[in-house]
Design a protein around this motif. Structure first.
Motif, PDB file in Angstrom:
ATOM      1  N   PRO A  74     -16.918  76.236  41.988  1.00  0.00           N
ATOM      2  CA  PRO A  74     -16.273  75.776  43.546  1.00  0.00           C
ATOM      3  C   PRO A  74     -16.099  76.691  44.540  1.00  0.00           C
ATOM      4  CG  PRO A  74     -15.008  74.687  41.945  1.00  0.00           C
ATOM      5  CD  PRO A  74     -15.653  75.667  40.969  1.00  0.00           C
TER       6      PRO A  74
ATOM      7  N   ASN B  56     -11.549  70.242  44.988  1.00  0.00           N
ATOM      8  CA  ASN B  56     -12.097  69.986  43.762  1.00  0.00           C
ATOM      9  C   ASN B  56     -11.274  69.288  42.947  1.00  0.00           C
ATOM     10  OD1 ASN B  56     -14.325  70.372  41.790  1.00  0.00           O
ATOM     11  ND2 ASN B  56     -12.935  71.669  40.792  1.00  0.00           N
TER      12      ASN B  56
ATOM     13  N   ARG C  62     -15.639  66.439  44.736  1.00  0.00           N
ATOM     14  CA  ARG C  62     -16.149  67.374  45.170  1.00  0.00           C
ATOM     15  C   ARG C  62     -16.588  67.382  46.857  1.00  0.00           C
ATOM     16  NH1 ARG C  62     -14.974  67.872  40.533  1.00  0.00           N
ATOM     17  NH2 ARG C  62     -16.245  68.123  38.705  1.00  0.00           N
TER      18      ARG C  62
END
Length: 432
Positions: A19, A328, A310
């Motif tokens: 991420p 996330n 996401r």
């Protein structure tokens, strides 16, 4: 104006694996091949970190169609809490990272390789010193302008950071593991539709540790083989808006388990769908939501399922300032005996400012919450970071960074709780 079907599906896969990874690192052979095999064309608008700087970018050595990029980073790092414990113990660390990368293209084939060594030398606590390495090889075959086939492999050794939620609590030295991975992938465009897929395998072998009484701490139960398959599709409604869907399935096979402990083998999937859009030249976003599930072979481990997310939003305040927000939520493996997995939810906000053409200043803040399955344990993590990179020339660059991490633990088995400050200053020498 953007072309149809650009980058959102790749970005979603990128968030699934790392991420915090920035776009500028995607082309690195040593980075996650999950990003590489599904990397699509970038949009017209570039962030401060993405924008090339021809006057200061390193220049590779070129000979007979081969590009070679040597580099070395030397950092001095002060860590206020090297063991990530309540009773903090500090140390000064010298970190040296030599690296060499090479690439060549002949016909429709592109081949790249890289090798890196990462040594951390603790000046007062030599037992914590570590040396890691990684070797990578990647190939791409361009079928035509609309289709590509990818393949790659990585092998090496890494040291697990003590702040990692999966890191054991009772070892004298940080845990190291060896890994070997490989993948094949393909991508194809059909007018407004872009489809990409990937199949990968990774094997990890962890070294045993020693506790405070010098007794062995078994880590063999963490040795595993992970099989993953990913498929993504994106359709461009118009040059500025597209919709996408992607799915990922995995199978995790563990070699051995402690006596009387349940099997950690599991199978799982994640599917997300969303949209990618660009509002003029000010806002670029990829947002995907969906569902994940991880089912364990042994009923003594609770299956994990829930809401998956996401998301990334970039706001180009000016050509010199970029704000980036990320979110996330997904499932992660747990190394804690008695727990099969934990659900991780994280948010972050980053600001990048190009103060000078060759000086970029960044600041970020983050929040993360980890909830473990099967045992009563929760982590709440707050973090902040400030950094600066000053490129003196194509060959030399200076960098500095400060970061802070505060981890609070709760529950019947609370786990690791600590605060840590780190200060870093160093130099990068790259190119010819």
């Amino acid at each position: 104006m953007r072309q149809p079907g650009l980058c959102s599906a790749a970005a979603v896969f990128l968030f699934a694996s790392l991420p915090a990874t920035v776009h500028a690192q995607q082309s690195d052979v040593l980075e996650d091949f999950r990003d590489e095999s599904l990397q699509f064309q970038r949009p017209d608008v570039l962030s401060v970190q993405e924008r090339p700087q021809p006057a200061f970018d390193p220049v590779p050595y070129r000979d007979a169609g081969i590009e070679i990029m040597p580099s070395i980073k030397v950092d001095s790092l002060y860590n206020s809490n090297i063991f990530a414990e309540r009773d903090a113990r500090d140390d000064l660390i010298i970190r040296i990272r030599p690296k060499v990368a090479a690439s060549t293209q002949f016909g429709n084939f592109n081949i790249a390789t890289a090798a890196e060594v990462d040594h951390r030398q603790y000046l007062s606590t030599d037992s914590q010193s570590t040396t890691d390495y990684i070797l990578g090889l990647r190939g791409r075959f361009d079928i035509d302008r609309e289709g590509q086939i990818y393949a790659g492999t990585r092998n090496g050794q890494r040291t697990e950071d003590r702040t990692d939620p999966a890191s054991p609590l009772n070892v004298q030295e940080p845990v190291q593991y060896r890994f070997a991975s490989g993948f094949v992938g393909a991508a194809r465009s059909f007018n407004r539709l872009r489809v990409a897929g990937r199949v990968g395998i990774e094997r990890r072998d962890y070294e045993d540790g020693r506790d405070g009484l010098d007794l062995p701490v078994d880590q063999d139960f963490r040795n595993r083989t992970i099989l993953t398959s990913d498929l993504a599709a994106e359709f461009a409604i118009n040059p500025d808006i597209s919709v996408f869907v992607n799915g990922s399935v995995n199978q995790r096979d563990y070699k051995a388990q402690p006596l009387f402990s349940p099997s950690r083998d599991s199978k799982g999937y994640e599917i997300t769908a969303g949209t990618s859009f660009q509002l003029s030249s000010l806002v670029r976003s990829e947002i995907g939501i969906g569902y994940f599930e991880q089912d364990f072979e042994d009923a003594r481990f609770e299956d994990v399922e829930g809401f998956a997310a996401r998301a990334k939003l970039e706001y180009f305040v000016t050509p010199l300032v970029t704000l980036t927000a990320r979110a996330n939520r997904g499932v992660e493996e747990s190394s804690t005996l008695g727990s099969g997995a934990f659900v991780a939810t994280s948010f972050s906000l980053t600001a990048d400012y190009e103060l000078l053409r060759n000086l970029i200043i960044s600041a970020s803040g983050g929040y993360e919450r980890n909830k473990f399955q099967d045992i009563d344990r929760r982590y709440t993590i707050a973090s902040a970071k400030m950094s600066a990179e000053w490129r003196l020339s194509p060959r030399y660059a200076l960098h500095a960074q400060y970061d802070f991490r505060d981890q609070e633990a709760s529950g019947t088995f609370p786990g690791r709780e600590f605060s840590r400050h780190r200060f870093l200053a160093g130099i990068t020498i790259a190119g010819m």
